[in-house]
Design an enzyme around this catalytic site. Sequence first.
Site, PDB file in Angstrom:
ATOM      1  N   ASP A 206       0.825  -1.200   0.000  1.00  0.00           N
ATOM      2  CA  ASP A 206       0.000   0.000   0.000  1.00  0.00           C
ATOM      3  C   ASP A 206       0.864   1.256   0.000  1.00  0.00           C
ATOM      4  OD1 ASP A 206      -2.782   1.231   0.528  1.00  0.00           O
ATOM      5  OD2 ASP A 206      -1.586   2.060   2.159  1.00  0.00           O
ATOM      6  N   GLU A 248      13.403 -15.850  -1.012  1.00  0.00           N
ATOM      7  CA  GLU A 248      13.597 -17.041  -0.184  1.00  0.00           C
ATOM      8  C   GLU A 248      12.389 -17.966  -0.254  1.00  0.00           C
ATOM      9  OE1 GLU A 248      14.466 -16.091   3.856  1.00  0.00           O
ATOM     10  OE2 GLU A 248      15.844 -14.456   3.335  1.00  0.00           O
TER      11      GLU A 248
END
Length: 525
Positions: A206, A248
Site C-alpha cells: 500500500d 527465499e
Amino acid sequence: MGQPTPATDDGWWRSAVIYQVYVRSFADGDGDGTGDLAGVRARLPYLAELGVDALWFTPWYRSPMKDGGYDVADYRAIDPAFGTLAETEKLIAEARELGIRTIVDIVPNHVSDQHPWFRAALAGGPGRELFHFRPGRGEHGELPPNDWQSEFGGPAWTRLPDGDWYLHLFAPEQPDLNWAHPAVRQEHEDILRFWFERGVAGVRVDSAALLAKDPELPDVTEGRAPHPYVDRDELHDVYRAWRAVADEYGAVFVGEVWLPDPERFARYLRPDELHTAFNFSFLTCPWDADRLRTSIDDTLAEHAPVGAPATWVLCNHDVTRTVTRYGRADTGFDFATKAFGTPTDLALGTRRARAAALLSLALPGAVYVYQGEELGLPEADIPLDRIEDPMHARSGGTDPGRDGCRVPLPWAAGEPHAGFGGEPWLPQPDGWAAYAADRQAEDPGSMLSLYRAAIRLRPEFGDGPLTWLPAPDGVLAFTRADALCVVNLADTPVDLPVHTELLLHSGPLDTAGRLPGDTAVWLRA
C-alpha cells in the site's frame, strides 16, 4: 508451518487474473452483518468457477477500522470481526487446493494509533524515534511543523497534550512510521516472513512510494525536487531488502505506485525490487479509443525496459465502480477526490463495462478484478448518516468517500439481504438482489457469465506481445497469438476483420454481422 509452496516457478503472476477481496463486504458467514473469513471460505467454489488465479485480500489484521482496516494494530493477528489466524491458515490452504493463491496487503507507511509502538511512544517510552514527532512552529508551537497536507484533507499533523506534533499522511489515527530507523525495517521484514511461512504467495504494498521522508521534513514548495516524501531514492533500498526475503519463499510483490513519471515508475520494477505495480493510467482513462490506446502503449513501453509485466485494472476499493463511471457523460478522473462526473446512464455504463472487461482481459500482463465487478454492480449512494469513510468527514462533506464501491455483495436473490448474511454494515440499495450471483449464474447473457467465459478463453491470446491492427476511428483492434480483440468505442457499427471463429462478444452483433458501438469481440484468426 512446513515448507511454503513456491509461487514463481511457472511465472504465474505475469499473466494471472487476480480477484480483490474486501473481506468486510464479501460474504458474512456468522450473520453479524460483517463479511468474514468464514464467508470467503464458503464462497471459494464460486471463485474457482470464476477461474481466478489468486485472491488479493485487503487488510484483515486486527484494527480499530478507522480507515477500513488500513489502520493496522497488529500484523500477526486477524481482526476478531473476520475470524482467527487458524481460520486464515485454513483459508490459504483450501484456496491453494483449488488452484488459487493468496496475496495479502501490507501497509508500511503507517500503523494504527492503537499499535503497541505508538501507544508506548505516547506513554513517554523510548519509541518516539519510530515515528515522526516534532515541536510545532509559531511563538508557542501552536502551528504544525510544516505545510504537509493529509491525503484525506487537512494538515498532516496532530498536536498532543504535551505540545509535540506527530505526522500522519492519512488519518490522525494512522501515524507515519520512520523508515530511517532500522527497527522499522526489521519489523516489516519479519512480518513478510510471518505470512510467507503461512503459504501466502504474494504481497500488495500500500502507498508504496510514500514511506521515506526527508529527515529535515521541509515544506512542500512549488517545484521542490526531490519531493520530501514522495518517491525518494532511499526507498529503493527498502524494496531490495524485501525482494531478498520474497525470493527465499518464491513470493511476489505488487506495489501501489502512483507516479506520473514513467522512468521513475519503472525503477520500482527493476529485477531486484518489486515484481509488478498497479497501472493507474488505464483505470483513470476516459472511454475514448485514442486515449485508451495511448495508455496501453505507454504502459507497455514503461514496463519493457525492466522486463516486468503490465497490470490492468478497471476498479478497486478506492474508486467509483466501472458501470457508474462509464455511464457518466464526463468520465474524467479527479485525483483529488477519486470521484467522477455525473449524471449516470447505467445501461450505457453496463455496455461499456462489458466491453472494457474483454479489452482488459485480452491485454498482455496480469488483470485485477475487484469483487462485484463480475456482477456489474454500480456505485451505491450511501445515506449521509451511514457513511464511514474518513475521507468524507475530513473533506468537510465535499468528498462522498469510497463507501459507494464497498457495499456488501448480493449472493442470492431470494434471501434476506440478498444472501450476504446478517444486516450489512453498509446498506444495500433497493433492487440490489437483481445483481445476485445465483440469478446471474443461470443467465448466459449476464455479466457474471461474460467474466467466466472470458477468463476461461483468455489463454487463446497466449503469452506474446500485442500487435495493433488497422481500424476505423474510435475502434481498437489488436492481435496476440492467434486471437484478435476488437473494441468499438464509436457510435456506428463496424465490420469485423477476417477471422475463422467468433470466440466471445460483450454484446450481440447487428443484423448485418457488424460490431455495434460500445461493444467488444474476441475472434480467432
